[in-house]
Design an enzyme around this catalytic site. Structure first.
Site, mmCIF file in Angstrom:
data_model
loop_
_atom_site.group_PDB
_atom_site.id
_atom_site.type_symbol
_atom_site.label_atom_id
_atom_site.label_comp_id
_atom_site.label_asym_id
_atom_site.label_seq_id
_atom_site.Cartn_x
_atom_site.Cartn_y
_atom_site.Cartn_z
ATOM 1 C CE1 TYR A 1 14.502 20.114 4.817
ATOM 2 C CE2 TYR A 1 15.741 19.083 3.049
ATOM 3 C CZ TYR A 1 14.532 19.365 3.656
ATOM 4 O OH TYR A 1 13.356 18.876 3.117
ATOM 5 C CB SER B 1 14.266 15.360 1.881
ATOM 6 O OG SER B 1 14.892 16.035 0.804
HETATM 7 N N1 LIG Z 1 8.412 20.831 -0.666
HETATM 8 C C1 LIG Z 1 9.397 20.041 -1.039
HETATM 9 O O1 LIG Z 1 9.883 20.093 -2.177
HETATM 10 C C2 LIG Z 1 9.948 19.015 -0.079
HETATM 11 C C3 LIG Z 1 10.897 18.112 -0.581
HETATM 12 C C4 LIG Z 1 11.412 17.138 0.263
HETATM 13 C C5 LIG Z 1 10.992 17.055 1.569
HETATM 14 N N2 LIG Z 1 10.060 17.954 2.039
HETATM 15 C C6 LIG Z 1 9.650 17.787 3.434
HETATM 16 O O2 LIG Z 1 8.245 17.776 3.526
HETATM 17 C C7 LIG Z 1 7.842 18.265 4.801
HETATM 18 C C8 LIG Z 1 6.815 19.353 4.615
HETATM 19 O O3 LIG Z 1 7.389 20.413 3.881
HETATM 20 P P1 LIG Z 1 6.528 21.434 3.002
HETATM 21 O O4 LIG Z 1 7.250 21.588 1.726
HETATM 22 O O5 LIG Z 1 5.106 21.054 3.000
HETATM 23 O O6 LIG Z 1 6.789 22.772 3.852
HETATM 24 P P2 LIG Z 1 5.787 23.915 4.384
HETATM 25 O O7 LIG Z 1 4.714 24.181 3.386
HETATM 26 O O8 LIG Z 1 6.678 25.005 4.811
HETATM 27 O O9 LIG Z 1 5.105 23.240 5.667
HETATM 28 C C9 LIG Z 1 5.837 22.951 6.822
HETATM 29 C C10 LIG Z 1 4.881 22.498 7.894
HETATM 30 O O10 LIG Z 1 5.666 22.139 9.050
HETATM 31 C C11 LIG Z 1 5.102 22.800 10.170
HETATM 32 N N3 LIG Z 1 6.099 23.036 11.207
HETATM 33 C C12 LIG Z 1 7.241 23.766 11.136
HETATM 34 N N4 LIG Z 1 7.873 23.746 12.328
HETATM 35 C C13 LIG Z 1 7.112 22.996 13.159
HETATM 36 C C14 LIG Z 1 7.228 22.594 14.512
HETATM 37 N N5 LIG Z 1 8.255 22.969 15.270
HETATM 38 N N6 LIG Z 1 6.249 21.815 15.038
HETATM 39 C C15 LIG Z 1 5.182 21.443 14.291
HETATM 40 N N7 LIG Z 1 5.019 21.778 13.017
HETATM 41 C C16 LIG Z 1 5.979 22.550 12.449
HETATM 42 C C17 LIG Z 1 4.512 24.088 9.635
HETATM 43 O O11 LIG Z 1 3.533 24.565 10.564
HETATM 44 P P3 LIG Z 1 3.066 26.119 10.657
HETATM 45 O O12 LIG Z 1 2.873 26.573 9.216
HETATM 46 O O13 LIG Z 1 1.791 26.037 11.420
HETATM 47 O O14 LIG Z 1 4.157 26.860 11.338
HETATM 48 C C18 LIG Z 1 3.909 23.596 8.329
HETATM 49 O O15 LIG Z 1 2.654 23.012 8.551
HETATM 50 C C19 LIG Z 1 9.109 18.734 5.488
HETATM 51 O O16 LIG Z 1 9.572 17.717 6.373
HETATM 52 C C20 LIG Z 1 10.090 18.923 4.345
HETATM 53 O O17 LIG Z 1 11.421 18.772 4.758
HETATM 54 C C21 LIG Z 1 9.543 18.930 1.245
#
Ligand SMILES: NC(=O)c1ccc[n+]([C@@H]2O[C@H](COP(=O)([O-])OP(=O)(O)OC[C@H]3O[C@@H](n4cnc5c(N)ncnc54)[C@H](OP(=O)(O)O)[C@@H]3O)[C@@H](O)[C@H]2O)c1
Length: 286
Positions: free
Chosen positions: A184, A171
């Site tokens: 985080y 991130s």
């Molecule tokens: N969106 C942003 O702006 C942003 C920015 C920087 C970094 N990120 C990073 O990108 C990654 C994905 O985020 P996202 O925005 O796509 O979030 P999201 O839509 O909430 O998706 C999160 C994913 O992680 C899975 N997950 C959560 N806990 C888990 C566990 N214990 N074991 C296995 N899977 C797990 C969830 O699975 P279930 O739904 O099946 O529970 C879901 O598939 C994260 O690492 C986040 O920190 C996101």
């Protein structure tokens, strides 16, 4: 600047108008947290680029099955697999399943992540531990299993010039401090040096380890930051490129980092953030 905005309507993200190149043909991948948001689009992009994919999820089988269907539509193979990435036994079982389904592994994308926000002096041990366990320990456990498998398999030059590739989804908060989200930011800062240290250790085996650091990407994790006009406009103060990112854009970056097109790149972080790490407060001269 105002004149520029009046003359030019700033476009939103577009799908590139070019044919899909199957740069990952014949490769086998695991994408964690692939049932939603960024992970789902990474898995679909990697599948469309020719790889077979294990779609890891924690609770949302529906989202995982949607990703499987998208990949199958393009002629690829994909299987959903439920595992909590912070649980050693479940992670080991997931890698065994990948071996059973595909015979080997070439790509791991460590994407699973979550937030449990609180003011620092109110943060509970549960909130701290859950975030560190999923976001950091999870990347350690999955990377360790991947390296074992890559080492065991070695290089097959007909498939890829590397023995394996790991992509850690980090991130912008691996470098930008984040008040109210200390657990985080600490987890993502940890991912940064986990990634670099593993990259250094396994480079002689021709295993590449890199990170993608997204900025603000339109997913459920940060819904309140973009869902209303007011929130979106506030968010733009942090983004020099003046638009939110889409999960497909992280998917395309991941395909490139997993492909031989980036073969000389290891231990680096690719910021896909519309300039969020460029000190936007200085945009107007500081
Ligand atoms: N969106 C942003 O702006 C942003 C920015 C920087 C970094 N990120 C990073 O990108 C990654 C994905 O985020 P996202 O925005 O796509 O979030 P999201 O839509 O909430 O998706 C999160 C994913 O992680 C899975 N997950 C959560 N806990 C888990 C566990 N214990 N074991 C296995 N899977 C797990 C969830 O699975 P279930 O739904 O099946 O529970 C879901 O598939 C994260 O690492 C986040 O920190 C996101």
């Amino acid at each position: 600047m105002k004149d520029y905005y009046q003359k030019n309507k700033l476009p939103e993200a577009v799908q590139p108008n070019c044919p899909i190149v199957q740069s990952l043909k014949g490769q086998k991948a695991i994408v964690t947290g692939a049932s939603s948001g960024i992970g789902k689009e990474i898995a679909i992009a990697i599948g469309k680029a020719g790889a077979d994919v294990i779609i890891n999820y924690a609770s949302s089988i529906k989202g995982a099955e949607e990703a499987v269907k998208e990949i199958e539509k393009c002629g690829g193979k994909a299987f959903p697999f439920k595992a909590d990435v912070s649980n050693e036994e479940e992670v080991v079982a997931m890698f065994e399943e990948a071996k059973k389904q595909f015979g080997s592994l070439d790509i791991l994308v460590n994407n699973a992540g979550l937030q449990k926000d609180a003011p620092f002096d109110e943060m509970t041990i549960e909130q701290w531990d859950r975030v560190i366990n999923v976001n950091l320990r999870g990347q350690f456990l999955c990377s360790r299993e991947a390296v074992k498998e890559f080492k065991n398999k070695g290089i097959n030059p007909n498939i890829s010039c590397a023995a394996g590739k790991i992509i850690c989804v980090s991130s912008v908060h691996d470098v930008i401090p984040w008040a109210g989200h200390v657990n985080y930011a600490a987890s993502k800062g940890g991912v940064s040096l986990l990634m670099k240290s593993v990259a250094q250790e396994v480079a002689p085996l021709r295993i590449r380890v890199n990170a993608i650091a997204p900025g603000a990407i339109r997913t459920p994790i940060n819904h309140e930051a973009w869902a209303t006009e007011e929130a979106y406009s506030d968010l733009m103060k942090l983004i020099p490129y003046k638009r939110i990112g889409e999960p497909e854009e992280i998917g395309r970056a991941a395909v490139w980092l997993a492909s031989d097109d980036s073969d000389y790149i290891t231990g680096t972080t690719l910021y896909v953030d519309g300039g969020m790490t460029l000190y936007p407060g200085f945009e107007t001269g500081g």
